[in-house]
Design a protein around this motif. Sequence first.
Motif, PDB file in Angstrom:
ATOM      1  N   VAL A 138      26.030  35.194  38.365  1.00  0.00           N
ATOM      2  CA  VAL A 138      27.121  36.162  38.316  1.00  0.00           C
ATOM      3  C   VAL A 138      27.071  37.082  39.533  1.00  0.00           C
ATOM      4  O   VAL A 138      28.100  37.340  40.189  1.00  0.00           O
ATOM      5  N   ARG A 139      25.885  37.553  39.882  1.00  0.00           N
ATOM      6  CA  ARG A 139      25.781  38.489  41.008  1.00  0.00           C
ATOM      7  C   ARG A 139      26.003  37.799  42.349  1.00  0.00           C
ATOM      8  O   ARG A 139      26.626  38.362  43.252  1.00  0.00           O
ATOM      9  N   ALA A 184      27.859  35.087  42.910  1.00  0.00           N
ATOM     10  CA  ALA A 184      29.285  34.765  43.033  1.00  0.00           C
ATOM     11  C   ALA A 184      30.104  36.001  43.375  1.00  0.00           C
ATOM     12  O   ALA A 184      31.016  35.950  44.211  1.00  0.00           O
ATOM     13  N   ALA A 185      29.778  37.126  42.750  1.00  0.00           N
ATOM     14  CA  ALA A 185      30.507  38.367  43.018  1.00  0.00           C
ATOM     15  C   ALA A 185      30.290  38.835  44.453  1.00  0.00           C
ATOM     16  O   ALA A 185      31.216  39.326  45.107  1.00  0.00           O
ATOM     17  N   GLN A 199      31.827  35.724  47.023  1.00  0.00           N
ATOM     18  CA  GLN A 199      33.271  35.495  46.911  1.00  0.00           C
ATOM     19  C   GLN A 199      33.683  34.134  47.494  1.00  0.00           C
ATOM     20  O   GLN A 199      34.412  34.039  48.488  1.00  0.00           O
ATOM     21  N   TRP A 254      36.470  24.207  40.915  1.00  0.00           N
ATOM     22  CA  TRP A 254      35.107  23.797  40.554  1.00  0.00           C
ATOM     23  C   TRP A 254      34.981  22.282  40.676  1.00  0.00           C
ATOM     24  O   TRP A 254      35.752  21.535  40.072  1.00  0.00           O
ATOM     25  N   HIS A 279      36.402  30.598  37.236  1.00  0.00           N
ATOM     26  CA  HIS A 279      37.694  31.228  36.935  1.00  0.00           C
ATOM     27  C   HIS A 279      37.700  32.699  37.337  1.00  0.00           C
ATOM     28  O   HIS A 279      38.743  33.245  37.711  1.00  0.00           O
ATOM     29  N   HIS A 280      36.550  33.327  37.297  1.00  0.00           N
ATOM     30  CA  HIS A 280      36.479  34.747  37.630  1.00  0.00           C
ATOM     31  C   HIS A 280      36.521  34.985  39.127  1.00  0.00           C
ATOM     32  O   HIS A 280      37.107  35.965  39.594  1.00  0.00           O
ATOM     33  N   CYS A 281      35.904  34.071  39.927  1.00  0.00           N
ATOM     34  CA  CYS A 281      35.722  34.400  41.344  1.00  0.00           C
ATOM     35  C   CYS A 281      36.510  33.530  42.301  1.00  0.00           C
ATOM     36  O   CYS A 281      36.697  33.909  43.463  1.00  0.00           O
ATOM     37  N   CYS A 282      36.979  32.345  41.870  1.00  0.00           N
ATOM     38  CA  CYS A 282      37.662  31.482  42.853  1.00  0.00           C
ATOM     39  C   CYS A 282      38.793  30.669  42.224  1.00  0.00           C
ATOM     40  O   CYS A 282      38.979  29.493  42.567  1.00  0.00           O
ATOM     41  N   THR A 297      32.483  31.531  35.651  1.00  0.00           N
ATOM     42  CA  THR A 297      32.326  32.128  36.975  1.00  0.00           C
ATOM     43  C   THR A 297      33.384  31.608  37.931  1.00  0.00           C
ATOM     44  O   THR A 297      33.951  32.359  38.737  1.00  0.00           O
ATOM     45  N   ASP A 310      35.484  30.318  47.824  1.00  0.00           N
ATOM     46  CA  ASP A 310      36.766  29.685  47.532  1.00  0.00           C
ATOM     47  C   ASP A 310      36.606  28.507  46.578  1.00  0.00           C
ATOM     48  O   ASP A 310      37.582  28.054  45.973  1.00  0.00           O
TER      49      ASP A 310
END
Length: 392
Positions: free
Chosen positions: A244-245, A247-248, A251, A298, A291-294, A289, A253
């Motif tokens: 999580v950290r 990916a945040a 950032q 996937w 869906h949250h970041c890119c 993750t 694609d």
Amino acid sequence: METHPIFIYGEHETDYRFNSKHPFNQQRLVMTVDLLRKLGALPEHCVVPPAAAAEELLLSVHSAEYVHAVKTLSGATPHPVWPELAARYGLDTEDTPYFAGMHSVTCRIAGGSAHAVDAVLSGRSPHALHLAGGLHHAMPNLGAGFCVYNDAAVAIQHAKRRYGARVLYVDTDVHHGDGVQWSFYTDPDVCTLSIHETGKYLFPGTGAVNERGEGTAFGTSINIPVEPYTEDASWLECFEEVLVRVAAAFQPDLIVSQHGCDAHAFDPLSHVHCSMDIYLAMPRLIHQTAHHCCGGRWVALGGGGYDTWRVVPRAWSLLWLEMSDHPLVAQLEPQQALGLPPAWLAQWQPHSPVELPMTWLDPPGTLAPMPRREEITLKNRHTKELALLYLP
């Protein structure tokens, strides 16, 4: 425009096989596809056969000298000088011996992983799975660890060069994803995250927490080397927070993930002591993750996993069920005894040298608790904190 995930698979991919006694047994791929089909979870419109990678894709990762050696050693009877030269390219070992046709089949595997990237980054599909891929140990000029061409690195290079994508590579194989890490160790647009058993005791011996990238890419190589006999709770604690950290902070694609399923306690080639529960939770975390970041982009690949009968078909099927939002996934909870399709058990039990599990997840009491659990957990927690040290 396709709006469903795709499952890249062709029966010829099982030709990636070193010899009849080698632990890399492609029966696991056949059994996984059969399990999904007997469940009714793999409609034919989702299945896409792989095509061979163009040579320029291979050369984006591997040297021309190495590709030539692989081609030459792929003949039914290579010229007598070439078997003597095979050691120069890592293709004469017990782990990675050359075999007839290896260039053709491995080139097709690399092409399948590159096609997965095309499908997702073109917007045709939200997700793509290629279980024959994930051959993450091959180096630019060297075969290693059951891997001839590094399709994961080829797919990442393709994402970068054709689409200009920043790529987060997530490797959950119990063996460190060394070939991918070293391929992008100086590239700030590729972040490699690998959770694996410490290299103190296990091939390839790399993946220490202080391998962090070089130059402008410092901080884009993240390793979580867990202790032998790590169990579910500690593995997931390390994986979830770091994923999580990272990916945040990075950032990306696109997320490209490698899904070796050899961290299970039944696997004969490692010492981590996890259950099927991590193979339910881990793809869910990656999916969320993405869906949250890119935007959900996937691509997932296969990898290791050497308990062919009891572990790999279940773990890889759970990955596809998560990726395709199959309703069965919502019904599964840790240690829940939801049964596997009876027709699949009837098909494969007569061939299996061991008793097949009856349920998707391991029932309570399947695995004995490990001694030193608290000590292992604390050690892994310390390693996790070191891995996170340079993240914002």
